[in-house]
Scaffold this active site. Structure first.
Site: not given
Length: 314
Positions: A136, A270
């Site tokens: 992306y 995370d």
């Protein structure tokens, strides 16, 4: 002006539509909001036909394949290929049909993973993005490369904005595939219904700058009308407004009147610890712009989610 908005039914598209309808639109502007139902933008012929049908003079390009951390980790190639096709088709159709200005939407995840903070507009190409969403990120970076190409070769006014984490009504509240804030809102809702604890993925320590979609929409209108650089501009709250995922979860719990326990599942990733962005360039242009306070924006988003739960959770 005939302004075509791709991705017009998504989070940012709906926010722009609302802001325009609420009085920010101008009499000389006709707004056209389109979605994947109107054209498959991965198809060059469908994209070209869309531009021929609507004959826009200006474009706000929001359409993209998007997803949260875990969807990106699973499907980096898909994110790369789909977004490269969409962006090339939209920008080339805009060029071929003589569109005066295109404003595309990037993301702060495009910045290098190993960098100094705060990040600013000059640092986009200074190293690889985080490995979790490289597909992306690189596809979005290429919009900046393409904008410069159209400017240098054809004198086109194509530019891009880089918002930090956007949230608001009409977000993707899917727990598996959505971004952190809408996912947490949905989780708090379910935890409240079942009387269970709220499980937050990760340690809760990563820090993010969140921008309310309606604030971003107002800034998009300014960029479309006033901002004339090809170089991108970061649209964000200040560095001092960064919040941790724990603080975000607590703000949502408060807005939803959730009284249960918060549990952090540290077996889950995370992602990037932080990606603090500087809004100094924006402030040079708009020193007086007022952002909606984070807790107020969270409260409004939670209220919208509660009122629209049947559709919002899909």
């Amino acid at each position: 002006k005939r302004i075509l908005v791709t991705g017009g039914t998504g989070l940012v598209g709906r926010a722009i539509e609302k802001v325009v309808a609420d009085g920010e639109g101008r009499p000389d502007e006709e707004w056209i909001f389109v979605s994947s139902r109107d054209a498959d933008l991965t198809s060059s012929s469908e994209t070209k036909a869309l531009f021929e049908r609507h004959k826009p003079t200006h474009v706000i390009h929001l359409a993209a394949m998007v997803g949260g951390l875990f969807k990106n980790i699973r499907s980096n190639l898909d994110f790369w290929r789909t977004n490269i096709h969409i962006n090339d088709n939209v920008l080339h159709s805009a060029h071929e049909s003589g569109v005066e200005k295109v404003v595309s939407c990037l993301s702060t995840c495009i910045f290098p993973d190993k960098t100094t903070y705060p990040i600013d507009e000059t640092m986009i190409h200074n190293g690889p993005p985080h490995s979790s969403n490289f597909g992306y990120s690189y596809a979005k970076r290429m919009i900046d490369v393409q904008n410069r190409g159209y400017s240098e070769q054809h004198g086109r006014r194509f530019t891009a904005v880089i918002p930090t984490n956007v949230f608001g009504p009409h977000d993707n509240f899917n727990i598996e595939d959505g971004h952190v804030l809408p996912g947490l809102i949905h989780k708090v809702y379910l935890a409240k219904q079942s009387g269970s604890a709220l499980t937050v993925w990760g340690t809760g320590k990563p820090r993010r700058q969140f921008i309310y979609s309606l604030d971003l929409a107002r800034l998009f209108l300014w960029v479309l009308r006033e901002y004339d650089e090809v170089e991108p501009i970061i649209l964000s709250v200040g560095e001092e407004d960064e919040v941790s995922i724990r603080e975000a979860a607590e703000a949502i719990a408060e807005a939803m009147e959730f009284r249960g326990e918060l549990v952090f599942d540290t077996t889950k990733s995370d992602g990037q610890f932080k990606k603090t962005a500087s809004n100094a360039k924006l402030r040079r242009y708009l020193p007086g712009f007022q952002f909606t306070p984070f807790r107020k924006a969270v409260k409004e988003t939670c209220a919208w989610f509660n009122a629209n739960y049947a559709n919002a959770r899909k």
